[in-house]
Design a protein around this motif. Sequence first.
Motif, PDB file in Angstrom:
ATOM      1  N   VAL A  24      50.062  51.256  23.467  1.00  0.00           N
ATOM      2  CA  VAL A  24      50.948  50.774  22.538  1.00  0.00           C
ATOM      3  C   VAL A  24      50.627  51.358  21.250  1.00  0.00           C
ATOM      4  CG1 VAL A  24      52.056  48.561  21.763  1.00  0.00           C
ATOM      5  CG2 VAL A  24      51.353  48.752  24.078  1.00  0.00           C
ATOM      6  N   THR A  25      50.952  52.504  20.744  1.00  0.00           N
ATOM      7  CA  THR A  25      50.699  52.838  19.466  1.00  0.00           C
ATOM      8  C   THR A  25      51.702  52.377  18.629  1.00  0.00           C
ATOM      9  OG1 THR A  25      52.056  54.779  19.925  1.00  0.00           O
ATOM     10  CG2 THR A  25      49.625  55.145  20.683  1.00  0.00           C
ATOM     11  N   SER A  26      51.667  52.777  17.260  1.00  0.00           N
ATOM     12  CA  SER A  26      52.594  52.441  16.207  1.00  0.00           C
ATOM     13  C   SER A  26      53.827  52.996  16.575  1.00  0.00           C
ATOM     14  CB  SER A  26      51.999  52.877  14.952  1.00  0.00           C
ATOM     15  OG  SER A  26      53.179  52.765  13.744  1.00  0.00           O
ATOM     16  N   THR A  27      53.656  54.336  17.046  1.00  0.00           N
ATOM     17  CA  THR A  27      54.964  55.082  17.319  1.00  0.00           C
ATOM     18  C   THR A  27      55.877  54.359  18.463  1.00  0.00           C
ATOM     19  OG1 THR A  27      53.980  57.297  16.756  1.00  0.00           O
ATOM     20  CG2 THR A  27      55.681  57.357  18.176  1.00  0.00           C
ATOM     21  N   HIS A  28      54.849  53.909  19.506  1.00  0.00           N
ATOM     22  CA  HIS A  28      55.714  53.131  20.674  1.00  0.00           C
ATOM     23  C   HIS A  28      56.510  52.009  19.986  1.00  0.00           C
ATOM     24  CE1 HIS A  28      56.158  51.460  24.347  1.00  0.00           C
ATOM     25  NE2 HIS A  28      55.803  50.239  23.863  1.00  0.00           N
ATOM     26  N   VAL A  29      55.769  51.300  19.349  1.00  0.00           N
ATOM     27  CA  VAL A  29      56.261  50.057  18.768  1.00  0.00           C
ATOM     28  C   VAL A  29      57.564  50.224  17.931  1.00  0.00           C
ATOM     29  CG1 VAL A  29      55.973  48.014  17.274  1.00  0.00           C
ATOM     30  CG2 VAL A  29      54.136  48.571  18.697  1.00  0.00           C
ATOM     31  N   ARG A  31      59.444  52.850  18.055  1.00  0.00           N
ATOM     32  CA  ARG A  31      60.562  53.296  18.815  1.00  0.00           C
ATOM     33  C   ARG A  31      61.279  52.302  19.723  1.00  0.00           C
ATOM     34  NH1 ARG A  31      60.781  54.352  24.100  1.00  0.00           N
ATOM     35  NH2 ARG A  31      58.456  54.508  24.412  1.00  0.00           N
ATOM     36  N   VAL A  32      60.690  51.267  20.352  1.00  0.00           N
ATOM     37  CA  VAL A  32      61.357  50.211  21.282  1.00  0.00           C
ATOM     38  C   VAL A  32      61.743  49.291  20.222  1.00  0.00           C
ATOM     39  CG1 VAL A  32      59.731  50.656  23.203  1.00  0.00           C
ATOM     40  CG2 VAL A  32      59.248  48.882  21.444  1.00  0.00           C
ATOM     41  N   MET A  33      61.326  49.108  19.043  1.00  0.00           N
ATOM     42  CA  MET A  33      62.115  48.155  18.039  1.00  0.00           C
ATOM     43  C   MET A  33      63.413  48.698  17.623  1.00  0.00           C
ATOM     44  SD  MET A  33      59.166  47.283  15.221  1.00  0.00           S
ATOM     45  CE  MET A  33      60.417  46.954  14.075  1.00  0.00           C
ATOM     46  N   ALA A  34      63.824  49.829  17.786  1.00  0.00           N
ATOM     47  CA  ALA A  34      65.003  50.561  17.283  1.00  0.00           C
ATOM     48  C   ALA A  34      65.967  50.422  18.609  1.00  0.00           C
ATOM     49  CB  ALA A  34      64.847  51.930  16.856  1.00  0.00           C
ATOM     50  N   GLU A  35      65.456  50.304  19.880  1.00  0.00           N
ATOM     51  CA  GLU A  35      66.398  50.341  21.010  1.00  0.00           C
ATOM     52  C   GLU A  35      66.875  48.861  21.238  1.00  0.00           C
ATOM     53  OE1 GLU A  35      63.609  51.496  23.893  1.00  0.00           O
ATOM     54  OE2 GLU A  35      63.621  53.548  23.183  1.00  0.00           O
ATOM     55  N   ALA A  36      68.048  48.657  21.934  1.00  0.00           N
ATOM     56  CA  ALA A  36      68.736  47.541  22.106  1.00  0.00           C
ATOM     57  C   ALA A  36      67.917  46.868  22.921  1.00  0.00           C
ATOM     58  CB  ALA A  36      70.169  47.950  22.925  1.00  0.00           C
ATOM     59  N   GLU A  37      67.003  47.197  23.991  1.00  0.00           N
ATOM     60  CA  GLU A  37      66.521  46.430  24.884  1.00  0.00           C
ATOM     61  C   GLU A  37      65.322  45.729  24.387  1.00  0.00           C
ATOM     62  OE1 GLU A  37      66.222  45.970  29.774  1.00  0.00           O
ATOM     63  OE2 GLU A  37      65.853  47.911  28.740  1.00  0.00           O
ATOM     64  N   GLY A  79      48.432  41.070  20.184  1.00  0.00           N
ATOM     65  CA  GLY A  79      48.407  40.767  18.672  1.00  0.00           C
ATOM     66  C   GLY A  79      48.081  41.910  17.899  1.00  0.00           C
ATOM     67  N   ARG A  80      46.944  42.386  18.232  1.00  0.00           N
ATOM     68  CA  ARG A  80      46.304  43.569  17.664  1.00  0.00           C
ATOM     69  C   ARG A  80      47.342  44.765  17.363  1.00  0.00           C
ATOM     70  NH1 ARG A  80      41.017  44.464  16.836  1.00  0.00           N
ATOM     71  NH2 ARG A  80      41.111  46.781  16.879  1.00  0.00           N
ATOM     72  N   VAL A  81      47.957  44.988  18.354  1.00  0.00           N
ATOM     73  CA  VAL A  81      48.985  46.138  18.448  1.00  0.00           C
ATOM     74  C   VAL A  81      50.453  45.696  18.321  1.00  0.00           C
ATOM     75  CG1 VAL A  81      47.232  47.465  19.827  1.00  0.00           C
ATOM     76  CG2 VAL A  81      49.109  46.078  20.990  1.00  0.00           C
ATOM     77  N   LEU A  82      50.811  44.345  18.285  1.00  0.00           N
ATOM     78  CA  LEU A  82      52.072  44.033  18.311  1.00  0.00           C
ATOM     79  C   LEU A  82      52.925  44.417  19.163  1.00  0.00           C
ATOM     80  CD1 LEU A  82      53.189  44.534  14.514  1.00  0.00           C
ATOM     81  CD2 LEU A  82      51.864  42.587  15.369  1.00  0.00           C
ATOM     82  N   TYR A  83      52.588  44.081  20.385  1.00  0.00           N
ATOM     83  CA  TYR A  83      52.882  44.565  21.791  1.00  0.00           C
ATOM     84  C   TYR A  83      54.340  44.040  21.973  1.00  0.00           C
ATOM     85  CZ  TYR A  83      53.992  45.493  26.731  1.00  0.00           C
ATOM     86  OH  TYR A  83      54.380  45.666  27.890  1.00  0.00           O
ATOM     87  N   THR A 185      66.722  39.377  13.445  1.00  0.00           N
ATOM     88  CA  THR A 185      65.713  38.945  13.166  1.00  0.00           C
ATOM     89  C   THR A 185      65.152  40.007  12.151  1.00  0.00           C
ATOM     90  OG1 THR A 185      64.470  39.635  14.889  1.00  0.00           O
ATOM     91  CG2 THR A 185      65.695  37.670  14.989  1.00  0.00           C
ATOM     92  N   MET A 186      64.161  39.332  11.278  1.00  0.00           N
ATOM     93  CA  MET A 186      63.136  40.053  10.462  1.00  0.00           C
ATOM     94  C   MET A 186      62.200  40.979  11.149  1.00  0.00           C
ATOM     95  SD  MET A 186      60.863  38.916   7.113  1.00  0.00           S
ATOM     96  CE  MET A 186      59.873  37.663   8.275  1.00  0.00           C
ATOM     97  N   ASP A 187      61.708  40.204  12.194  1.00  0.00           N
ATOM     98  CA  ASP A 187      60.705  40.934  13.126  1.00  0.00           C
ATOM     99  C   ASP A 187      61.162  41.457  14.373  1.00  0.00           C
ATOM    100  OD1 ASP A 187      58.378  41.879  14.184  1.00  0.00           O
ATOM    101  OD2 ASP A 187      57.770  39.570  14.966  1.00  0.00           O
ATOM    102  N   GLN A 188      61.827  42.602  14.586  1.00  0.00           N
ATOM    103  CA  GLN A 188      62.179  42.991  15.935  1.00  0.00           C
ATOM    104  C   GLN A 188      61.208  43.207  16.896  1.00  0.00           C
ATOM    105  OE1 GLN A 188      65.621  43.694  16.690  1.00  0.00           O
ATOM    106  NE2 GLN A 188      65.444  42.186  15.313  1.00  0.00           N
ATOM    107  N   THR A 189      59.771  43.087  16.651  1.00  0.00           N
ATOM    108  CA  THR A 189      59.049  43.045  18.059  1.00  0.00           C
ATOM    109  C   THR A 189      59.160  41.947  18.752  1.00  0.00           C
ATOM    110  OG1 THR A 189      57.193  41.812  16.687  1.00  0.00           O
ATOM    111  CG2 THR A 189      57.332  44.421  16.468  1.00  0.00           C
TER     112      THR A 189
END
Length: 374
Positions: A24-29, A31-37, A79-83, A185-189
Amino acid sequence: MNFAFTEDQVMIRDAARAFLGEQVTSTHVRRVMAEAEGYDRALWAEVVALGWTGLIAGEEAGGSGLGFVELAILCEEMGRVLYPSPFEATVVLAANLLSALGETQHLAALAAGDVTATLAGPNAQGQVTFVADGGGYSLTGSLRHVPDGARADLLLVAAEGTDGRTALFAVPGETPGLTRRALPTMDQTRRLAEIEMAGLRLPAGALVSADAGAALTLALDRAAAMMAAFAVGAAERCLEMTVDYTKGRVQFGRPVASFQAVKHQCADMALAVETARSAAYWAACVADETGPNGDLSALARAASGAKSWCSRAYFDCAATAIQLHGGVGFTWEYDVHLYFKNARAIEQVLGDPAFHRERVARLIGLDDTAEAAQ
Protein backbone atom coordinates in the motif's frame (compact mmCIF):
# COMPACT_ATOMS: atom_id res chain seq x y z
CA MET A 1 0.92 -4.01 34.93
CA ASN A 2 2.44 -4.81 31.55
CA PHE A 3 2.09 -2.06 28.97
CA ALA A 4 4.10 -3.87 26.29
CA PHE A 5 2.81 -6.02 23.45
CA THR A 6 3.15 -9.77 23.78
CA GLU A 7 5.47 -11.61 21.40
CA ASP A 8 2.49 -12.64 19.28
CA GLN A 9 1.22 -9.08 19.11
CA VAL A 10 4.64 -7.82 18.07
CA MET A 11 4.64 -10.43 15.30
CA ILE A 12 1.22 -9.24 14.11
CA ARG A 13 2.40 -5.63 14.08
CA ASP A 14 5.67 -6.36 12.29
CA ALA A 15 4.01 -8.59 9.69
CA ALA A 16 1.25 -6.04 9.04
CA ARG A 17 3.72 -3.17 8.75
CA ALA A 18 5.90 -5.09 6.31
CA PHE A 19 2.97 -6.23 4.16
CA LEU A 20 1.18 -2.89 4.06
CA GLY A 21 4.40 -0.95 3.65
CA GLU A 22 5.24 -2.95 0.54
CA GLN A 23 1.77 -3.22 -0.98
CA VAL A 24 0.00 0.00 0.00
CA THR A 25 2.28 2.71 -1.31
CA SER A 26 1.22 6.29 -1.94
CA THR A 27 0.99 5.41 -5.64
CA HIS A 28 -1.37 2.53 -4.86
CA VAL A 29 -3.60 4.71 -2.66
CA ARG A 30 -3.85 7.44 -5.26
CA ARG A 31 -4.61 4.93 -8.03
CA VAL A 32 -7.47 3.16 -6.27
CA MET A 33 -8.91 6.47 -5.04
CA ALA A 34 -9.40 7.41 -8.68
CA GLU A 35 -11.19 4.16 -9.52
CA ALA A 36 -14.93 3.68 -9.22
CA GLU A 37 -14.68 0.66 -6.91
CA GLY A 38 -12.25 2.37 -4.58
CA TYR A 39 -10.11 -0.62 -3.60
CA ASP A 40 -7.91 -3.30 -5.12
CA ARG A 41 -9.75 -6.65 -5.15
CA ALA A 42 -6.56 -8.65 -5.70
CA LEU A 43 -4.93 -7.05 -2.67
CA TRP A 44 -8.11 -7.58 -0.66
CA ALA A 45 -7.89 -11.30 -1.50
CA GLU A 46 -4.38 -11.31 -0.01
CA VAL A 47 -5.69 -9.62 3.14
CA VAL A 48 -8.33 -12.34 3.42
CA ALA A 49 -5.67 -15.03 2.92
CA LEU A 50 -3.66 -13.52 5.80
CA GLY A 51 -6.67 -14.14 8.05
CA TRP A 52 -7.28 -10.50 8.90
CA THR A 53 -10.99 -10.65 8.08
CA GLY A 54 -11.41 -13.45 10.62
CA LEU A 55 -9.22 -11.94 13.33
CA ILE A 56 -11.97 -11.33 15.91
CA ALA A 57 -14.31 -14.10 14.74
CA GLY A 58 -14.40 -17.11 17.03
CA GLU A 59 -13.14 -20.51 15.96
CA GLU A 60 -16.75 -21.70 15.59
CA ALA A 61 -17.08 -19.12 12.78
CA GLY A 62 -13.78 -20.04 11.17
CA GLY A 63 -11.87 -17.15 12.69
CA SER A 64 -8.77 -16.74 14.83
CA GLY A 65 -10.61 -15.81 18.01
CA LEU A 66 -8.24 -12.96 18.82
CA GLY A 67 -9.24 -9.74 20.51
CA PHE A 68 -9.57 -6.02 20.02
CA VAL A 69 -6.00 -5.21 21.00
CA GLU A 70 -4.86 -7.30 18.03
CA LEU A 71 -7.47 -5.63 15.83
CA ALA A 72 -6.28 -2.22 17.03
CA ILE A 73 -2.76 -3.17 15.97
CA LEU A 74 -4.00 -3.85 12.44
CA CYS A 75 -6.02 -0.65 12.40
CA GLU A 76 -3.01 1.38 13.49
CA GLU A 77 -0.90 -0.09 10.70
CA MET A 78 -3.65 0.54 8.16
CA GLY A 79 -3.85 4.13 9.38
CA ARG A 80 -0.15 4.60 8.70
CA VAL A 81 -0.68 3.95 4.99
CA LEU A 82 -4.34 5.06 4.63
CA TYR A 83 -5.22 1.62 3.25
CA PRO A 84 -8.40 2.00 1.15
CA SER A 85 -10.40 -1.20 1.54
CA PRO A 86 -13.64 -2.70 2.91
CA PHE A 87 -11.87 -3.56 6.19
CA GLU A 88 -13.46 -0.85 8.32
CA ALA A 89 -16.99 -1.67 7.18
CA THR A 90 -16.60 -5.46 7.02
CA VAL A 91 -14.53 -6.18 10.12
CA VAL A 92 -14.52 -3.13 12.41
CA LEU A 93 -18.27 -2.64 12.04
CA ALA A 94 -20.10 -5.71 10.68
CA ALA A 95 -18.01 -8.60 12.05
CA ASN A 96 -17.67 -6.77 15.35
CA LEU A 97 -21.47 -6.46 15.66
CA LEU A 98 -22.14 -10.07 14.66
CA SER A 99 -19.57 -11.18 17.21
CA ALA A 100 -21.31 -9.12 19.91
CA LEU A 101 -24.59 -10.83 19.00
CA GLY A 102 -23.03 -14.31 18.99
CA GLU A 103 -24.17 -14.83 15.38
CA THR A 104 -22.03 -17.29 13.40
CA GLN A 105 -23.60 -17.86 9.96
CA HIS A 106 -22.97 -14.43 8.47
CA LEU A 107 -19.84 -13.97 10.58
CA ALA A 108 -18.33 -17.10 9.03
CA ALA A 109 -18.92 -15.71 5.54
CA LEU A 110 -17.21 -12.47 6.50
CA ALA A 111 -14.29 -14.25 8.14
CA ALA A 112 -13.77 -16.41 5.05
CA GLY A 113 -13.81 -13.36 2.81
CA ASP A 114 -16.78 -14.67 0.85
CA VAL A 115 -18.64 -11.37 1.22
CA THR A 116 -17.97 -7.81 2.25
CA ALA A 117 -20.44 -6.16 4.59
CA THR A 118 -21.30 -2.97 6.42
CA LEU A 119 -23.49 -1.66 9.21
CA ALA A 120 -26.34 0.68 8.33
CA GLY A 121 -27.66 1.94 11.62
CA PRO A 122 -26.76 4.35 14.43
CA ASN A 123 -23.38 4.95 12.74
CA ALA A 124 -25.19 6.78 9.92
CA GLN A 125 -27.62 9.71 9.62
CA GLY A 126 -31.32 8.94 9.30
CA GLN A 127 -33.64 6.21 10.46
CA VAL A 128 -35.17 2.96 9.22
CA THR A 129 -38.37 1.47 10.64
CA PHE A 130 -39.90 -1.97 10.15
CA VAL A 131 -43.21 -3.77 10.54
CA ALA A 132 -44.10 -7.44 10.39
CA ASP A 133 -45.60 -8.18 6.99
CA GLY A 134 -47.10 -11.48 5.91
CA GLY A 135 -44.61 -13.76 7.62
CA GLY A 136 -41.73 -11.44 6.77
CA TYR A 137 -40.85 -7.82 7.29
CA SER A 138 -41.21 -4.50 5.52
CA LEU A 139 -38.50 -1.84 5.97
CA THR A 140 -38.87 1.87 5.23
CA GLY A 141 -36.46 4.76 5.62
CA SER A 142 -33.13 6.17 4.52
CA LEU A 143 -29.62 6.48 5.89
CA ARG A 144 -26.74 8.68 4.78
CA HIS A 145 -23.00 8.28 5.22
CA VAL A 146 -23.10 4.49 5.38
CA PRO A 147 -19.49 3.21 5.06
CA ASP A 148 -19.12 1.12 1.90
CA GLY A 149 -22.89 1.27 1.55
CA ALA A 150 -22.83 1.33 -2.25
CA ARG A 151 -20.44 -1.58 -2.76
CA ALA A 152 -20.87 -3.97 0.20
CA ASP A 153 -22.30 -7.39 -0.60
CA LEU A 154 -24.30 -7.46 2.63
CA LEU A 155 -25.87 -4.68 4.70
CA LEU A 156 -26.69 -5.16 8.37
CA VAL A 157 -29.60 -2.76 8.73
CA ALA A 158 -30.71 -1.60 12.17
CA ALA A 159 -34.41 -0.74 12.13
CA GLU A 160 -36.80 0.55 14.80
CA GLY A 161 -39.95 -1.42 15.56
CA THR A 162 -43.28 -0.19 16.88
CA ASP A 163 -42.34 -1.53 20.33
CA GLY A 164 -39.30 0.74 20.50
CA ARG A 165 -36.77 -2.04 20.12
CA THR A 166 -34.05 -2.03 17.47
CA ALA A 167 -33.94 -5.12 15.27
CA LEU A 168 -31.10 -6.09 12.96
CA PHE A 169 -31.66 -7.42 9.45
CA ALA A 170 -29.26 -8.96 6.93
CA VAL A 171 -30.00 -7.35 3.57
CA PRO A 172 -28.13 -8.49 0.44
CA GLY A 173 -26.82 -5.54 -1.55
CA GLU A 174 -28.84 -6.43 -4.65
CA THR A 175 -32.20 -6.80 -2.90
CA PRO A 176 -35.07 -5.34 -4.99
CA GLY A 177 -36.37 -2.16 -3.42
CA LEU A 178 -33.00 -1.21 -1.94
CA THR A 179 -31.53 1.91 -3.52
CA ARG A 180 -27.86 2.70 -2.98
CA ARG A 181 -26.06 5.84 -4.10
CA ALA A 182 -22.38 6.63 -3.63
CA LEU A 183 -21.81 10.05 -2.08
CA PRO A 184 -19.06 12.47 -3.11
CA THR A 185 -16.66 12.86 -0.20
CA MET A 186 -13.59 14.91 0.62
CA ASP A 187 -11.61 11.79 1.51
CA GLN A 188 -11.83 9.14 -1.20
CA THR A 189 -9.91 6.53 0.81
CA ARG A 190 -13.24 6.00 2.63
CA ARG A 191 -16.37 5.48 0.53
CA LEU A 192 -19.75 6.54 1.91
CA ALA A 193 -23.23 6.04 0.52
CA GLU A 194 -26.88 6.86 0.94
CA ILE A 195 -29.34 3.98 1.11
CA GLU A 196 -33.10 4.13 0.78
CA MET A 197 -35.81 1.58 1.43
CA ALA A 198 -39.43 2.18 0.54
CA GLY A 199 -41.44 -0.79 1.78
CA LEU A 200 -38.49 -3.14 1.24
CA ARG A 201 -39.80 -6.67 1.81
CA LEU A 202 -37.62 -9.25 3.54
CA PRO A 203 -38.27 -12.89 4.43
CA ALA A 204 -38.43 -13.99 8.06
CA GLY A 205 -34.93 -15.45 7.79
CA ALA A 206 -33.44 -11.99 7.21
CA LEU A 207 -33.92 -11.15 10.89
CA VAL A 208 -30.57 -11.44 12.67
CA SER A 209 -31.73 -10.14 16.06
CA ALA A 210 -35.09 -8.94 17.32
CA ASP A 211 -33.44 -6.79 20.00
CA ALA A 212 -29.97 -5.63 18.99
CA GLY A 213 -29.81 -2.40 20.99
CA ALA A 214 -27.25 -3.48 23.60
CA ALA A 215 -25.10 -5.26 21.02
CA LEU A 216 -25.11 -2.14 18.82
CA THR A 217 -23.95 0.01 21.73
CA LEU A 218 -21.17 -2.44 22.53
CA ALA A 219 -20.08 -2.82 18.91
CA LEU A 220 -20.06 0.91 18.16
CA ASP A 221 -17.91 1.63 21.22
CA ARG A 222 -15.51 -1.12 20.17
CA ALA A 223 -15.45 0.36 16.67
CA ALA A 224 -14.75 3.85 18.06
CA ALA A 225 -11.71 2.44 19.87
CA MET A 226 -10.49 0.86 16.62
CA MET A 227 -10.87 4.12 14.71
CA ALA A 228 -8.87 5.81 17.45
CA ALA A 229 -6.07 3.32 16.76
CA PHE A 230 -6.32 4.08 13.03
CA ALA A 231 -5.88 7.77 13.86
CA VAL A 232 -2.77 6.99 15.93
CA GLY A 233 -1.07 5.26 13.00
CA ALA A 234 -1.92 8.07 10.61
CA ALA A 235 -0.80 10.75 13.07
CA GLU A 236 2.54 9.03 13.58
CA ARG A 237 3.05 8.87 9.82
CA CYS A 238 2.41 12.62 9.62
CA LEU A 239 5.13 13.10 12.23
CA GLU A 240 7.59 10.88 10.33
CA MET A 241 6.99 12.66 7.03
CA THR A 242 7.43 16.04 8.68
CA VAL A 243 10.66 15.10 10.45
CA ASP A 244 12.09 13.71 7.20
CA TYR A 245 11.08 16.79 5.21
CA THR A 246 12.37 19.36 7.70
CA LYS A 247 15.70 17.54 7.97
CA GLY A 248 16.19 17.77 4.23
CA ARG A 249 14.78 21.27 3.66
CA VAL A 250 17.54 23.86 3.91
CA GLN A 251 16.89 27.51 4.59
CA PHE A 252 19.38 30.26 5.50
CA GLY A 253 22.13 27.70 5.09
CA ARG A 254 20.84 25.19 7.65
CA PRO A 255 18.17 22.45 7.83
CA VAL A 256 14.73 23.73 8.77
CA ALA A 257 14.66 21.06 11.48
CA SER A 258 17.41 22.91 13.35
CA PHE A 259 15.18 25.90 14.10
CA GLN A 260 13.75 25.88 17.62
CA ALA A 261 10.19 26.68 16.55
CA VAL A 262 10.16 23.74 14.15
CA LYS A 263 11.72 21.37 16.68
CA HIS A 264 9.16 22.29 19.31
CA GLN A 265 6.24 21.79 16.94
CA CYS A 266 7.57 18.35 16.01
CA ALA A 267 8.00 17.57 19.70
CA ASP A 268 4.36 18.53 20.27
CA MET A 269 3.37 16.17 17.46
CA ALA A 270 5.37 13.36 19.09
CA LEU A 271 3.66 13.98 22.43
CA ALA A 272 0.25 13.99 20.75
CA VAL A 273 1.00 10.63 19.10
CA GLU A 274 2.17 8.99 22.32
CA THR A 275 -0.74 10.20 24.43
CA ALA A 276 -3.16 9.18 21.68
CA ARG A 277 -1.60 5.72 21.51
CA SER A 278 -2.07 5.29 25.26
CA ALA A 279 -5.73 6.30 25.00
CA ALA A 280 -6.40 4.05 22.01
CA TYR A 281 -4.87 0.92 23.48
CA TRP A 282 -6.46 1.49 26.86
CA ALA A 283 -9.82 1.58 25.07
CA ALA A 284 -8.90 -1.59 23.15
CA CYS A 285 -8.02 -3.34 26.42
CA VAL A 286 -11.36 -2.33 27.94
CA ALA A 287 -13.11 -3.55 24.77
CA ASP A 288 -11.49 -6.96 25.27
CA GLU A 289 -12.65 -7.08 28.87
CA THR A 290 -16.26 -6.02 28.16
CA GLY A 291 -18.67 -8.72 27.07
CA PRO A 292 -22.22 -8.44 25.71
CA ASN A 293 -23.68 -8.87 29.20
CA GLY A 294 -21.11 -6.76 31.04
CA ASP A 295 -21.10 -3.21 32.34
CA LEU A 296 -20.83 -1.04 29.24
CA SER A 297 -20.14 2.22 31.08
CA ALA A 298 -16.38 1.67 31.45
CA LEU A 299 -16.05 0.92 27.74
CA ALA A 300 -18.21 3.91 26.83
CA ARG A 301 -15.93 6.23 28.81
CA ALA A 302 -12.71 4.71 27.44
CA ALA A 303 -13.93 4.56 23.83
CA SER A 304 -15.34 8.09 23.79
CA GLY A 305 -12.24 9.45 25.46
CA ALA A 306 -9.99 7.70 22.95
CA LYS A 307 -12.04 8.66 19.90
CA SER A 308 -12.19 12.30 20.93
CA TRP A 309 -8.52 12.61 21.85
CA CYS A 310 -7.03 10.53 19.05
CA SER A 311 -9.01 12.00 16.18
CA ARG A 312 -8.21 15.51 17.37
CA ALA A 313 -4.53 14.62 17.82
CA TYR A 314 -4.49 13.24 14.28
CA PHE A 315 -6.02 16.36 12.81
CA ASP A 316 -3.61 18.60 14.73
CA CYS A 317 -0.64 16.52 13.54
CA ALA A 318 -1.86 16.65 9.94
CA ALA A 319 -2.38 20.42 10.13
CA THR A 320 1.07 20.94 11.64
CA ALA A 321 2.58 18.69 8.98
CA ILE A 322 1.13 20.89 6.25
CA GLN A 323 2.36 24.03 8.00
CA LEU A 324 5.90 22.72 8.39
CA HIS A 325 6.00 21.55 4.78
CA GLY A 326 5.42 25.15 3.78
CA GLY A 327 3.70 25.96 0.50
CA VAL A 328 4.23 22.47 -0.94
CA GLY A 329 2.16 21.01 1.88
CA PHE A 330 -0.98 22.30 0.19
CA THR A 331 -0.17 20.66 -3.13
CA TRP A 332 -1.67 17.36 -4.20
CA GLU A 333 1.75 15.87 -4.96
CA TYR A 334 2.72 15.71 -1.28
CA ASP A 335 1.13 12.97 0.83
CA VAL A 336 0.47 15.22 3.83
CA HIS A 337 -2.43 16.55 1.76
CA LEU A 338 -3.97 13.06 1.71
CA TYR A 339 -3.62 12.72 5.47
CA PHE A 340 -5.10 16.15 6.15
CA LYS A 341 -8.28 15.26 4.25
CA ASN A 342 -8.46 11.86 5.90
CA ALA A 343 -7.95 13.43 9.35
CA ARG A 344 -10.93 15.71 8.86
CA ALA A 345 -13.04 12.73 7.77
CA ILE A 346 -11.93 10.50 10.66
CA GLU A 347 -12.92 13.22 13.14
CA GLN A 348 -16.55 12.75 12.05
CA VAL A 349 -16.62 8.94 12.06
CA LEU A 350 -18.83 7.47 14.82
CA GLY A 351 -19.27 10.90 16.41
CA ASP A 352 -17.07 13.98 16.33
CA PRO A 353 -14.84 15.04 19.26
CA ALA A 354 -17.51 17.38 20.68
CA PHE A 355 -20.05 14.53 20.78
CA HIS A 356 -17.64 12.24 22.61
CA ARG A 357 -16.49 14.91 25.08
CA GLU A 358 -20.12 15.58 25.95
CA ARG A 359 -20.66 11.86 26.42
CA VAL A 360 -17.67 11.59 28.75
CA ALA A 361 -19.02 14.58 30.71
CA ARG A 362 -22.32 12.77 31.22
CA LEU A 363 -20.55 9.57 32.24
CA ILE A 364 -18.58 11.35 34.96
CA GLY A 365 -21.74 12.90 36.39
CA LEU A 366 -21.92 16.34 34.79
CA ASP A 367 -25.23 15.85 32.99
CA ASP A 368 -27.41 17.15 35.82
CA THR A 369 -25.18 20.07 36.86
CA ALA A 370 -27.50 22.76 35.46
CA GLU A 371 -30.59 21.28 37.13
CA ALA A 372 -28.78 20.97 40.46
CA ALA A 373 -27.82 24.65 40.36
CA GLN A 374 -31.41 25.81 39.96
